[in-house]
Design a protein around this motif. Structure first.
Motif, PDB file in Angstrom:
ATOM      1  N   CYS A  22      47.280  44.127  44.525  1.00 40.62           N
ATOM      2  CA  CYS A  22      47.319  43.078  45.535  1.00 40.62           C
ATOM      3  C   CYS A  22      47.268  41.715  44.863  1.00 40.62           C
ATOM      4  CB  CYS A  22      46.149  43.236  46.512  1.00 40.62           C
ATOM      5  SG  CYS A  22      44.536  43.234  45.701  1.00 40.62           S
ATOM      6  N   SER A  23      47.666  41.640  43.592  1.00 43.94           N
ATOM      7  CA  SER A  23      47.626  40.397  42.851  1.00 43.94           C
ATOM      8  C   SER A  23      48.756  39.490  43.291  1.00 43.94           C
ATOM      9  CB  SER A  23      47.757  40.669  41.353  1.00 43.94           C
ATOM     10  OG  SER A  23      46.866  41.673  40.975  1.00 43.94           O
ATOM     11  N   PRO A  24      48.586  38.189  43.154  1.00 47.88           N
ATOM     12  CA  PRO A  24      49.686  37.273  43.413  1.00 47.88           C
ATOM     13  C   PRO A  24      50.815  37.506  42.438  1.00 47.88           C
ATOM     14  CG  PRO A  24      47.812  36.132  42.419  1.00 47.88           C
ATOM     15  CD  PRO A  24      47.352  37.507  42.775  1.00 47.88           C
ATOM     16  N   ASP A  29      52.180  41.450  36.217  1.00 49.05           N
ATOM     17  CA  ASP A  29      52.146  42.220  34.983  1.00 49.05           C
ATOM     18  C   ASP A  29      50.717  42.399  34.493  1.00 49.05           C
ATOM     19  OD1 ASP A  29      54.861  42.517  34.994  1.00 49.05           O
ATOM     20  OD2 ASP A  29      55.253  40.826  33.662  1.00 49.05           O
ATOM     21  N   ALA A  30      49.941  41.316  34.509  1.00 50.66           N
ATOM     22  CA  ALA A  30      48.562  41.388  34.025  1.00 50.66           C
ATOM     23  C   ALA A  30      47.716  42.314  34.887  1.00 50.66           C
ATOM     24  CB  ALA A  30      47.941  39.995  33.982  1.00 50.66           C
ATOM     25  N   HIS A  31      48.002  42.381  36.176  1.00 49.91           N
ATOM     26  CA  HIS A  31      47.222  43.190  37.106  1.00 49.91           C
ATOM     27  C   HIS A  31      47.927  44.492  37.488  1.00 49.91           C
ATOM     28  CE1 HIS A  31      44.652  39.541  38.608  1.00 49.91           C
ATOM     29  NE2 HIS A  31      44.488  39.808  37.329  1.00 49.91           N
ATOM     30  N   ARG A  32      48.904  44.874  36.721  1.00 49.96           N
ATOM     31  CA  ARG A  32      49.589  46.137  36.989  1.00 49.96           C
ATOM     32  C   ARG A  32      48.596  47.286  36.859  1.00 49.96           C
ATOM     33  NH1 ARG A  32      53.155  49.449  33.430  1.00 49.96           N
ATOM     34  NH2 ARG A  32      52.530  48.003  31.792  1.00 49.96           N
ATOM     35  N   ILE A  33      48.551  48.139  37.846  1.00 50.37           N
ATOM     36  CA  ILE A  33      47.638  49.277  37.818  1.00 50.37           C
ATOM     37  C   ILE A  33      48.167  50.324  36.851  1.00 50.37           C
ATOM     38  CG2 ILE A  33      46.490  51.062  39.157  1.00 50.37           C
ATOM     39  CD1 ILE A  33      45.629  48.304  39.961  1.00 50.37           C
ATOM     40  N   LEU A  34      47.426  50.546  35.786  1.00 52.04           N
ATOM     41  CA  LEU A  34      47.785  51.561  34.808  1.00 52.04           C
ATOM     42  C   LEU A  34      47.152  52.896  35.176  1.00 52.04           C
ATOM     43  CD1 LEU A  34      47.353  49.431  31.557  1.00 52.04           C
ATOM     44  CD2 LEU A  34      49.469  49.901  32.810  1.00 52.04           C
ATOM     45  N   GLN A  35      47.685  53.947  34.609  1.00 52.93           N
ATOM     46  CA  GLN A  35      47.239  55.292  34.915  1.00 52.93           C
ATOM     47  C   GLN A  35      46.633  55.950  33.681  1.00 52.93           C
ATOM     48  OE1 GLN A  35      50.954  57.012  36.137  1.00 52.93           O
ATOM     49  NE2 GLN A  35      50.783  56.273  38.238  1.00 52.93           N
ATOM     50  N   LEU A  36      45.628  56.762  33.904  1.00 52.97           N
ATOM     51  CA  LEU A  36      45.039  57.591  32.863  1.00 52.97           C
ATOM     52  C   LEU A  36      45.319  59.048  33.168  1.00 52.97           C
ATOM     53  CD1 LEU A  36      41.486  56.037  32.285  1.00 52.97           C
ATOM     54  CD2 LEU A  36      43.376  56.070  30.652  1.00 52.97           C
ATOM     55  N   GLU A  37      45.612  59.819  32.121  1.00 56.43           N
ATOM     56  CA  GLU A  37      45.765  61.247  32.298  1.00 56.43           C
ATOM     57  C   GLU A  37      44.811  61.970  31.350  1.00 56.43           C
ATOM     58  OE1 GLU A  37      49.684  62.512  31.366  1.00 56.43           O
ATOM     59  OE2 GLU A  37      49.591  61.897  29.261  1.00 56.43           O
ATOM     60  N   GLU A 348      49.055  43.899  21.996  1.00 52.81           N
ATOM     61  CA  GLU A 348      49.816  42.899  21.243  1.00 52.81           C
ATOM     62  C   GLU A 348      49.518  41.485  21.738  1.00 52.81           C
ATOM     63  OE1 GLU A 348      53.884  44.116  21.449  1.00 52.81           O
ATOM     64  OE2 GLU A 348      53.576  45.882  20.177  1.00 52.81           O
ATOM     65  N   GLY A 349      48.228  41.218  21.919  1.00 47.94           N
ATOM     66  CA  GLY A 349      47.803  39.870  22.265  1.00 47.94           C
ATOM     67  C   GLY A 349      48.076  39.442  23.683  1.00 47.94           C
ATOM     68  N   GLU A 350      48.281  40.403  24.595  1.00 49.30           N
ATOM     69  CA  GLU A 350      48.609  40.065  25.977  1.00 49.30           C
ATOM     70  C   GLU A 350      47.987  41.089  26.915  1.00 49.30           C
ATOM     71  OE1 GLU A 350      52.615  39.426  28.782  1.00 49.30           O
ATOM     72  OE2 GLU A 350      52.782  39.943  26.654  1.00 49.30           O
ATOM     73  N   GLN A 351      47.432  40.617  28.033  1.00 47.37           N
ATOM     74  CA  GLN A 351      46.937  41.552  29.032  1.00 47.37           C
ATOM     75  C   GLN A 351      48.116  42.233  29.697  1.00 47.37           C
ATOM     76  OE1 GLN A 351      43.819  40.249  31.745  1.00 47.37           O
ATOM     77  NE2 GLN A 351      44.623  41.548  33.379  1.00 47.37           N
ATOM     78  N   VAL A 352      48.121  43.576  29.661  1.00 43.18           N
ATOM     79  CA  VAL A 352      49.275  44.329  30.166  1.00 43.18           C
ATOM     80  C   VAL A 352      48.942  45.134  31.418  1.00 43.18           C
ATOM     81  CG1 VAL A 352      50.383  44.481  27.910  1.00 43.18           C
ATOM     82  CG2 VAL A 352      48.775  46.272  28.616  1.00 43.18           C
ATOM     83  N   GLY A 353      47.680  45.110  31.853  1.00 44.29           N
ATOM     84  CA  GLY A 353      47.353  45.849  33.062  1.00 44.29           C
ATOM     85  C   GLY A 353      45.862  46.062  33.203  1.00 44.29           C
TER      86      GLY A 353
END
Length: 398
Positions: A22-24, A29-37, A348-353
């Motif tokens: 629900c991010s603006p 990209d920074a708030h992309r919901i990542l998945q764990l398995e 790599e120096g960037e928030q990805v999720g």
């Protein structure tokens, strides 16, 4: 083949949780919901609850420790116990009667034990002490004991053994007093160190960078003793003040760490700005401070917990008094409702999720160079059992 618990690990394999962000738009990209398995588990057939301190991938060996005994065990990738190190007590081959804060591998043939404000002890994998190095604190002014994290990281630099880590007792709080100094505290306090185990030379490193927002704007936001992680593959120190939204990455391939990059962090469950506090009020803040940082392969994993709202906490304190409110059913209910872990993921120096859910029970305990995250529910298992399980999870790649 690894032992499997009696409930089906396979039933959990591939189990992932995907939530809508629900991010603006600017932060998608920074708030992309990542998945764990869940990929596997490490099962160790011993009744006493265990914690994980380190993994040596070159030999497939784990350093675990007992929750109560705080003594180490050497375990292979099948979960077989190879050594139970009897290094407690006061003998010449011991770490002292209280065990140690934690244990880490030093190279491929030794490990370091951080005694309880006595010495650092270096042992061979056969359990024989090789030498002791004096503790590197200014004194004993306070005690912080973590269950799921170890605050020092051994490494070799130019053939010499070093530790980098966190030591809150690196300064005397009577001399550097946050209550008197306020925001000026950040200019003087040093808790991050690089310790040469060959020469016992201790170098105190930059702890609150000048560009950290509260220091730059002369705001007091609490003591915020920073967290540190060491990225061996990157030859990099990750420095994370507990308050604020900045991660500082230092190149430590040379003699002195050099600030390489500052990473902006954010999460929908975390305020954009930390509140300015009076020093005497900092303990009552409900701000969700960062609680852990780990390298996991190419990723950096950062954890925080949401907190019981300050207003509700004040009501419970008024109703039950201190410290009795901590034992009240109302407080336990509030913790269950409001306190939960969240994770920010950097690459790599960037928030990805971000990670908002984990498909297993337990707490984040460790991560390794291959990118595996280990979760540990041995202290309070979801299903009663007579052995220990460490769940292995991996971030699902695109």
């Amino acid at each position: 083949m690894q032992k499997k618990p009696y409930f089906s690990i396979l039933a959990l394999l591939g189990m992932v949780l995907s939530l809508e962000s629900c991010s603006p738009p600017i932060e998608q990209d920074a708030h992309r919901i990542l998945q764990l398995e869940l990929t596997d588990s490490l099962c160790v057939e011993t009744l006493a609850p265990l914690l994980m301190d380190d993994f040596l991938p070159e030999k497939g060996l784990y350093l675990l420790k007992g929750d109560k005994s705080r003594l180490p065990l050497l375990v292979d990738q099948n979960g077989d116990i190879l050594q139970e190190y009897a290094i407690g007590g006061d003998g010449p081959n011991s770490v002292g009667p209280n065990g140690a804060f934690g244990y880490r591998f030093l190279g491929e043939d030794a490990f370091v034990a951080q005694g309880f404000y006595t010495d650092y002890h270096i042992f061979g994998l056969d359990g024989q002490k090789q030498r002791s190095i004096p503790f590197n604190a200014e004194g004993l002014f306070g005690l912080t004991l973590y269950k799921n994290r170890t605050t020092f990281h051994p490494l070799y630099k130019n053939g010499q053994a070093f530790l980098v880590g966190e030591e809150p007792n690196s300064f005397n709080p009577a001399t550097i007093d946050k209550n008197k100094l306020g925001a000026a505290f950040y200019e003087q306090a040093r808790t991050i160190y690089a310790y040469n185990l060959e020469t016992a030379e201790n170098q105190l490193l930059e702890t609150y960078p000048e560009s950290w927002e509260p220091r730059a704007n002369k705001r007091f936001v609490g003591e915020s003793v920073p967290l540190l992680a060491w990225g061996a593959a990157q030859q990099e120190i990750a420095l994370l003040p507990r308050v604020g939204n900045q991660l500082f990455l230092y190149d430590f391939s040379g003699e002195t760490p050099i600030l390489r990059q500052t990473v902006a962090l954010s999460h929908p469950e975390r305020p954009a700005d930390a509140p300015t506090l009076r020093p005497e009020d900092s303990a009552d803040s409900d701000y969700p401070q960062f609680s852990d940082i780990r390298y996991a392969g190419a990723y950096i994993i950062i954890q925080f917990f949401t907190q019981v709202p300050k207003g509700l906490l004040s009501e419970l304190k008024a109703q039950f008094g201190e410290p009795d409110y901590l034992r009240s059913p109302e407080f336990r209910e509030a913790r269950q409702k409001y306190v939960r872990p969240y994770f920010i993921v950097v690459r790599e120096g960037e928030q990805v999720g971000i990670l908002n859910e984990v498909p297993v029970s337990g707490s984040f305990n460790f991560s390794d160079a291959s990118g595996i995250l280990y979760f540990n529910d041995n202290l309070s298992p979801a299903v009663e059992r007579d052995y220990n399980v460490f769940y292995k999870l991996r971030i699902v790649a695109d």
